[in-house]
Motif scaffolding. Sequence first.
Motif, PDB file in Angstrom:
ATOM      1  N   THR A   1     -33.181  -0.371  37.602  1.00 42.45           N
ATOM      2  CA  THR A   1     -32.083   0.421  37.543  1.00 42.45           C
ATOM      3  C   THR A   1     -32.114   0.391  39.928  1.00 42.45           C
ATOM      4  O   THR A   1     -30.922   0.226  40.470  1.00 42.45           O
ATOM      5  CB  THR A   1     -32.856   2.417  38.618  1.00 42.45           C
ATOM      6  OG1 THR A   1     -33.291   2.738  37.084  1.00 42.45           O
ATOM      7  CG2 THR A   1     -31.914   2.807  38.988  1.00 42.45           C
TER       8      THR A   1
ATOM      9  N   ALA B   1     -28.022  -1.093  40.386  1.00 45.72           N
ATOM     10  CA  ALA B   1     -27.276   0.244  41.395  1.00 45.72           C
ATOM     11  C   ALA B   1     -26.337  -0.704  42.394  1.00 45.72           C
ATOM     12  O   ALA B   1     -24.812  -0.256  42.153  1.00 45.72           O
ATOM     13  CB  ALA B   1     -28.219   0.579  42.656  1.00 45.72           C
TER      14      ALA B   1
ATOM     15  N   LEU C   1     -29.628   5.406  37.406  1.00 48.35           N
ATOM     16  CA  LEU C   1     -28.631   5.260  38.319  1.00 48.35           C
ATOM     17  C   LEU C   1     -28.025   6.121  38.730  1.00 48.35           C
ATOM     18  O   LEU C   1     -27.631   6.527  39.506  1.00 48.35           O
ATOM     19  CB  LEU C   1     -27.953   3.845  37.536  1.00 48.35           C
ATOM     20  CG  LEU C   1     -27.864   2.751  37.340  1.00 48.35           C
ATOM     21  CD1 LEU C   1     -27.169   2.585  36.695  1.00 48.35           C
ATOM     22  CD2 LEU C   1     -28.353   2.820  38.906  1.00 48.35           C
TER      23      LEU C   1
END
Length: 231
Positions: free
Chosen positions: A180, A184, A215
């Motif tokens: 993540t 991002a 996310l």
Amino acid sequence: MRVIEKDGIKWFLKEEELKDIVNALQLEGNGRRYYYTAPYKEKKIFIKLFLEKGTAGALRNRFSPRGEKEYKLSEKLKSIGICTPEPFGYGSGKKISCVIEEFIEGESFIQILLKGKADRATLFSLLSSFLNTLKKNHIRHNDLHLDNILIYDGKLYLIDLHKMKFKKRFTLNDEVSNLTHALAMVYDDMKEKEKEAFFSTYGSPALRSYVEENLQRLRRRWIRKKKKRAF
């Protein structure tokens, strides 16, 4: 290790020649972090200083100084073949800790991607393979944005290690955290085929839904923080 003291900081250095650089170092300012570079043996070294403030900072610096921690984590990464700047030493004082390491003459992953300096498919393939290597070695970085991955001579280098942990048991949460944070900054701009190829190369296509859900949580958190700053 060579040991010297200067301005209340005790330095532990790998090489004798580093003493001259430490003795010439001028500490100025009152922020939280400072960076210096200096020529060293036909290359450069990078010196990072962490200034600790408040009770939490004092406790952290007493029991787990960030400079020393980053030095030791760098040594461990190098020992298992993961690219990171060569560590040369560290220092610790009452409200400060420091690390000395090799200066990598590269650019961050995100800079190279946004400037179009390399093929996107190749970059995402490198990134997914790199993240898979972290998983295999049970490494959770905890700040794995794409400015903390440098590219130099076709290799990915992991930097800013003071929050990183080697986990005895690498959980789904650890894995999704790495993915993540790494994605991002770029995920919204990735094409569908790039996303499919990324998770396929990583080896876990089923993780995509977990990462996308995480996310979304990150975005909501950022929005809440921005609203607090605005009011």
